[in-house]
Design an enzyme around this catalytic site. Structure first.
Site, PDB file in Angstrom:
ATOM      1  N   SER A  13     -81.095  -4.982 -92.651  1.00 28.63           N
ATOM      2  CA  SER A  13     -82.414  -4.498 -93.080  1.00 28.63           C
ATOM      3  C   SER A  13     -82.331  -3.794 -94.431  1.00 28.63           C
ATOM      4  O   SER A  13     -83.220  -3.963 -95.272  1.00 28.63           O
ATOM      5  CB  SER A  13     -83.052  -3.606 -92.023  1.00 28.63           C
ATOM      6  OG  SER A  13     -82.256  -2.473 -91.774  1.00 28.63           O
ATOM      7  N   HIS A 103     -74.591   6.298 -96.104  1.00 28.45           N
ATOM      8  CA  HIS A 103     -74.106   6.839 -94.829  1.00 28.45           C
ATOM      9  C   HIS A 103     -75.262   7.546 -94.135  1.00 28.45           C
ATOM     10  O   HIS A 103     -75.966   8.336 -94.766  1.00 28.45           O
ATOM     11  CB  HIS A 103     -72.950   7.809 -95.093  1.00 28.45           C
ATOM     12  CG  HIS A 103     -72.301   8.292 -93.844  1.00 28.45           C
ATOM     13  ND1 HIS A 103     -71.433   7.493 -93.116  1.00 28.45           N
ATOM     14  CD2 HIS A 103     -72.410   9.457 -93.170  1.00 28.45           C
ATOM     15  CE1 HIS A 103     -71.029   8.179 -92.046  1.00 28.45           C
ATOM     16  NE2 HIS A 103     -71.600   9.365 -92.063  1.00 28.45           N
TER      17      HIS A 103
END
Length: 187
Positions: A13, A103
């Protein structure tokens, strides 16, 4: 036009969001998607946008095969978007400050080997954190320890679950990752 190579291991995505963003801006282009997972949804997403996909094994990543393909492309930026393998030092050395990672936590907290996706969100909920966020950082030879480029945070409540945390993080990733990539390519 600047060239971006994206590495991803899963749904893709974020990779697709980056592809769409740069199709609109025309500042840069995602020229290839690399994945270590032959079943990753990122393959379908990339092909839907006519982006070439390189599927490789962990051994091919550690050997010269992947490096050779990267060198043939000669990208301006290598973007890790949900890529779960440790990036090889020989590639990092050849592309200093040209490899970035996103992250799903506020580093240095919740980083390191095994800290990805729902594992992070579960730890954050279990530790009753009041906020979390994303970190975009340069990749070095250690998991999640490269210099931080950008962080964005989001408040959490006692009602948050790992799944609702994941949704909040996904919103931050979708909003900020393409913007930061664009900024880095403009510098």
């Amino acid at each position: 036009m600047k060239k971006i190579v994206v590495f991803a291991s899963g749904s893709g995505s974020n990779a697709e969001n980056i592809i769409k963003h740069f199709k609109e801006t025309k500042i840069a282009k995602v020229v290839s998607v690399f994945t270590n997972n032959p079943n990753a949804k990122v393959i379908e997403r990339a092909k839907n946008h006519q982006i070439p996909v390189e599927i490789f094994s962990k051994n091919e990543l550690l050997e010269r095969n992947v490096l050779q393909k990267i060198q043939e492309i000669n990208p301006d930026l290598i973007v890790l978007a949900g890529f779960l393998l440790k990036f090889p030092e020989n590639i990092i050395e050849l592309y200093p400050n040209k490899i970035i990672n996103i992250h799903p936590a506020l580093l240095p907290n919740y980083g390191g080997k095994g800290m990805y996706g729902i594992h992070i969100h579960r730890a954050i909920v279990n530790n009753k954190e009041k906020e979390t966020g994303i970190s975009i950082h340069y990749v070095n030879e250690h998991y999640d320890e490269g210099a931080i480029i950008f962080q964005a945070n989001v408040a959490l409540t006692d009602q948050d679950t790992p799944e609702t945390v994941a949704e909040k993080i996904h919103e931050l990733e979708q909003k900020h990752f393409p913007e930061i990539i664009q900024r880095l390519l403009s510098e």
